[in-house]
Design a protein around this motif. Structure first.
Motif, PDB file in Angstrom:
ATOM      1  N   UNK A   1      37.283  15.291  74.099  1.00  0.00           N
ATOM      2  CA  UNK A   1      36.598  14.077  73.645  1.00  0.00           C
ATOM      3  C   UNK A   1      37.202  12.799  74.216  1.00  0.00           C
ATOM      4  N   UNK A   2      38.004  12.928  75.251  1.00  0.00           N
ATOM      5  CA  UNK A   2      38.720  11.773  75.792  1.00  0.00           C
ATOM      6  C   UNK A   2      37.773  10.636  76.156  1.00  0.00           C
ATOM      7  N   UNK A   3      36.625  10.955  76.768  1.00  0.00           N
ATOM      8  CA  UNK A   3      35.695   9.916  77.207  1.00  0.00           C
ATOM      9  C   UNK A   3      35.023   9.195  76.043  1.00  0.00           C
ATOM     10  N   UNK A   4      35.110   9.764  74.835  1.00  0.00           N
ATOM     11  CA  UNK A   4      34.466   9.155  73.667  1.00  0.00           C
ATOM     12  C   UNK A   4      35.399   8.243  72.890  1.00  0.00           C
ATOM     13  N   UNK A   5      36.639   8.091  73.365  1.00  0.00           N
ATOM     14  CA  UNK A   5      37.621   7.259  72.674  1.00  0.00           C
ATOM     15  C   UNK A   5      37.799   5.941  73.403  1.00  0.00           C
ATOM     16  N   UNK A   6      37.834   4.847  72.643  1.00  0.00           N
ATOM     17  CA  UNK A   6      38.126   3.529  73.201  1.00  0.00           C
ATOM     18  C   UNK A   6      39.622   3.276  73.052  1.00  0.00           C
ATOM     19  N   UNK A   7      40.363   3.487  74.132  1.00  0.00           N
ATOM     20  CA  UNK A   7      41.816   3.393  74.048  1.00  0.00           C
ATOM     21  C   UNK A   7      42.305   1.953  73.908  1.00  0.00           C
ATOM     22  N   UNK A   8      41.418   0.995  74.060  1.00  0.00           N
ATOM     23  CA  UNK A   8      41.795  -0.396  73.806  1.00  0.00           C
ATOM     24  C   UNK A   8      41.695  -0.738  72.326  1.00  0.00           C
ATOM     25  N   UNK A   9      40.995   0.088  71.575  1.00  0.00           N
ATOM     26  CA  UNK A   9      40.854  -0.147  70.139  1.00  0.00           C
ATOM     27  C   UNK A   9      40.615   1.191  69.447  1.00  0.00           C
ATOM     28  N   UNK A  10      41.686   1.992  69.378  1.00  0.00           N
ATOM     29  CA  UNK A  10      41.564   3.330  68.808  1.00  0.00           C
ATOM     30  C   UNK A  10      41.212   3.300  67.327  1.00  0.00           C
ATOM     31  N   UNK A  11      41.697   2.286  66.620  1.00  0.00           N
ATOM     32  CA  UNK A  11      41.431   2.235  65.178  1.00  0.00           C
ATOM     33  C   UNK A  11      39.934   2.116  64.913  1.00  0.00           C
ATOM     34  N   UNK A  12      39.235   1.316  65.720  1.00  0.00           N
ATOM     35  CA  UNK A  12      37.788   1.182  65.545  1.00  0.00           C
ATOM     36  C   UNK A  12      37.087   2.501  65.850  1.00  0.00           C
ATOM     37  N   UNK A  13      37.534   3.191  66.902  1.00  0.00           N
ATOM     38  CA  UNK A  13      36.930   4.478  67.252  1.00  0.00           C
ATOM     39  C   UNK A  13      37.108   5.488  66.131  1.00  0.00           C
ATOM     40  N   UNK A  14      38.329   5.592  65.597  1.00  0.00           N
ATOM     41  CA  UNK A  14      38.599   6.560  64.533  1.00  0.00           C
ATOM     42  C   UNK A  14      37.788   6.235  63.281  1.00  0.00           C
ATOM     43  N   UNK A  15      37.598   4.953  62.986  1.00  0.00           N
ATOM     44  CA  UNK A  15      36.813   4.571  61.814  1.00  0.00           C
ATOM     45  C   UNK A  15      35.338   4.917  61.999  1.00  0.00           C
ATOM     46  N   UNK A  16      34.811   4.681  63.186  1.00  0.00           N
ATOM     47  CA  UNK A  16      33.412   5.024  63.464  1.00  0.00           C
ATOM     48  C   UNK A  16      33.174   6.529  63.343  1.00  0.00           C
ATOM     49  N   UNK A  17      34.123   7.325  63.825  1.00  0.00           N
ATOM     50  CA  UNK A  17      33.989   8.774  63.721  1.00  0.00           C
ATOM     51  C   UNK A  17      34.060   9.226  62.261  1.00  0.00           C
ATOM     52  N   UNK A  18      34.887   8.561  61.458  1.00  0.00           N
ATOM     53  CA  UNK A  18      34.985   8.913  60.035  1.00  0.00           C
ATOM     54  C   UNK A  18      33.680   8.611  59.311  1.00  0.00           C
ATOM     55  N   UNK A  19      33.004   7.536  59.693  1.00  0.00           N
ATOM     56  CA  UNK A  19      31.718   7.220  59.086  1.00  0.00           C
ATOM     57  C   UNK A  19      30.683   8.300  59.375  1.00  0.00           C
ATOM     58  N   UNK A  20      30.795   8.920  60.550  1.00  0.00           N
ATOM     59  CA  UNK A  20      29.816   9.924  60.941  1.00  0.00           C
ATOM     60  C   UNK A  20      30.171  11.316  60.439  1.00  0.00           C
ATOM     61  N   UNK A  21      31.471  11.687  60.493  1.00  0.00           N
ATOM     62  CA  UNK A  21      31.858  13.073  60.202  1.00  0.00           C
ATOM     63  C   UNK A  21      32.634  13.234  58.890  1.00  0.00           C
ATOM     64  N   UNK A  22      33.002  12.127  58.242  1.00  0.00           N
ATOM     65  CA  UNK A  22      33.734  12.232  56.988  1.00  0.00           C
ATOM     66  C   UNK A  22      35.217  12.021  57.167  1.00  0.00           C
ATOM     67  N   UNK A  23      36.005  12.134  56.079  1.00  0.00           N
ATOM     68  CA  UNK A  23      37.432  11.812  56.122  1.00  0.00           C
ATOM     69  C   UNK A  23      38.302  12.839  56.850  1.00  0.00           C
ATOM     70  N   UNK A  24      37.734  14.023  57.141  1.00  0.00           N
ATOM     71  CA  UNK A  24      38.463  15.034  57.917  1.00  0.00           C
ATOM     72  C   UNK A  24      37.578  15.450  59.089  1.00  0.00           C
ATOM     73  N   UNK A  25      38.055  15.227  60.298  1.00  0.00           N
ATOM     74  CA  UNK A  25      37.255  15.638  61.449  1.00  0.00           C
ATOM     75  C   UNK A  25      38.175  16.071  62.595  1.00  0.00           C
ATOM     76  N   UNK A  26      37.575  16.730  63.574  1.00  0.00           N
ATOM     77  CA  UNK A  26      38.333  17.299  64.677  1.00  0.00           C
ATOM     78  C   UNK A  26      37.971  16.627  65.988  1.00  0.00           C
ATOM     79  N   UNK A  27      38.999  16.275  66.748  1.00  0.00           N
ATOM     80  CA  UNK A  27      38.843  15.793  68.112  1.00  0.00           C
ATOM     81  C   UNK A  27      39.557  16.761  69.047  1.00  0.00           C
TER      82      UNK A  27
END
Length: 452
Positions: A62-88
């Motif tokens: 999933x490397x291409x789906x991560x914004x390495x300039x703002x990882x916190x925003x990426x992780x929060x967006x993924x949590x909104x979609x997949x819930x509080x536990x998800x796999x990368x």
């Protein structure tokens, strides 16, 4: 006699135009094989009982789906979609992300014995080689952490002697700040020297002057402290079960200096910048200092119980600055059923800290710097289980007690002696960090230390 030239003949087989049908067939076959491989990959991926997450690509995950300039925003967006536990997937390696207080508490506290292994991060592994106290594993980590805690306690951690060293360094810090004579100053160097000298006083039993050439090249002296630390264990080479070799002690020393210097220094720099931006906070701090301590007495850690506002400010600085938003990765040391999922032994876990420190259910204005987050209706200090800048559980920072003491005494001593003045309009002060990733580094700035 002139003769006709002999015509040149081409060397090798005669040229044939590429068969367009052959090229097309090859391309189609390659596409079919690729799609077949992706299908097998995805089926294997879905058969696992890991938490859900975005579908990874072969090899790169999933490397291409991560914004390495703002990882916190990426992780929060993924949590909104997949819930509080998800796999990368980082490459082919699955990583389970924990986003939020409840799942983080369940993992690191309720099931802390299983989640206490250290996760693998190549950039850290290449540096530490699995040595020291921060990035070591298994029995090695247990032995080194036990040794580190015992040694720090022997050197005064949690006792009056260590407080005296911090108080001494706070006064030395004040004297260095006086030399600026109220002129615009970048505090980065001075605020880095103070906590570093506290570690030096613990390990070397001495401190350095801020202009000492040896102190300025401290890394060149680390070899000396490693030799000192290794001497009590020089019989250990004959013990096949011991982890006290020179390399482990070297890396433990590096861990103590790095963790004991940079994190405290960065928090101090964040704190002064936030106080500059919020002059009303500075006024309340100095009112409480004047009332409880006065202008002449040296601040003591026992004053903290009578200074709820300063205590709240220090906590809010740590919460808001969010120095380690992603935490240091953990891993599970056995197969475990975690909620409705199965985490295989060795699975890397990211128990994120920023969603806990910025939880809107616990903190009314999580994106705003507000000391009221740690005060009740009567102005008394209010604890929060969500306050975990040092992480939590068995892998929490072993220097937490020292860091909290330093932050209270350094902040209090500075604001007892100086009024902080911004260079320019305080409303234009930006809190934008230079780097956002595993750590948040405060921006560079200048301020004036005007005698109070």
């Amino acid at each position: 006699m002139v003769t006709d030239p002999v015509p040149l003949r081409a060397v090798g087989p005669p040229f044939r135009a590429m068969d367009p049908w052959g090229f097309t067939t090859t391309a189609l076959l390659a596409c079919v094989l690729f799609l077949f491989f992706v299908s097998l990959w995805n089926q294997g991926f879905k058969r696992r009982k890991l938490p859900p997450g975005p579908t990874p690509l072969p090899f790169i995950g999933n490397i291409l789906q991560l914004d390495f300039k703002n990882l916190t925003a990426t992780f929060s967006q993924l949590a909104e979609k997949y819930g509080p536990i998800y796999t990368l997937y980082f490459g082919t390696q699955p990583v389970v992300v924990l986003h939020g207080y409840n799942v983080t508490k369940e993992a690191l506290i309720d099931q802390g014995d299983v989640f206490m292994e250290r996760g693998d991060v190549p950039i850290f592994d290449d540096f530490s080689k699995g040595k020291g106290v921060v990035f070591s594993h298994g029995e090695r980590w247990k032995q080194i952490r036990r040794f580190s805690l015992m040694t720090l306690r022997n050197f005064g951690m949690g006792k009056r002697t260590i407080e005296e060293r911090v108080q001494e360094e706070a006064q030395c810090l004040v004297e260095e700040l006086r030399k600026t004579k109220g002129q615009p100053t970048d505090p980065t160097f001075i605020l880095g020297c103070a906590p570093c000298n506290v570690i030096c006083s613990i390990l070397f039993r001495d401190r350095f002057k801020y202009n000492d050439a040896k102190f300025l090249h401290l890394m060149g002296l680390l070899n000396e402290i490693f030799q000192l630390l290794s001497k009590p264990w020089s019989q250990e080479k004959d013990n096949p079960h011991s982890e006290f070799d020179l390399e482990n002690l070297k890396m433990t020393g590096v861990d103590l200096f790095a963790a004991g210097t940079e994190t405290t220094s960065s928090t101090l720099r964040y704190g002064l910048l936030l106080i500059l931006k919020h002059p009303e906070v500075q006024a309340k701090i100095q009112e409480e200092i004047d009332r409880v301590i006065g202008p002449n007495r040296v601040p003591s850690i026992k004053d903290r119980q009578d200074m709820p506002y300063v205590d709240a400010v220090v906590h809010e600085v740590q919460r808001f600055s969010n120095l380690s938003p992603l935490n240091v990765p953990h891993a599970v040391n056995q197969d475990i059923q975690f909620q409705q999922y199965v985490l295989p032994k060795g699975t890397t876990i990211y128990p994120l800290l920023f969603p806990v420190l910025r939880d809107s259910k616990e903190f009314a204005n999580p994106e705003k710097f507000d000391p009221q987050h740690f005060l009740d209706q009567n102005g008394k200090f209010k604890k929060s289980d969500y306050f975990m800048p040092f992480s939590t559980g068995k892998r929490s920072c072993l220097g937490e007690g020292l860091a909290r003491m330093e932050l209270f005494l350094f902040f209090t001593t500075i604001l007892q002696n100086f009024t902080l003045k911004p260079v320019g309009d305080p409303n234009e002060i930006s809190m934008k960090t230079n780097h956002t990733g595993f750590t948040n580094i405060p921006p560079s700035y200048q301020l004036c230390f005007v005698p109070h």
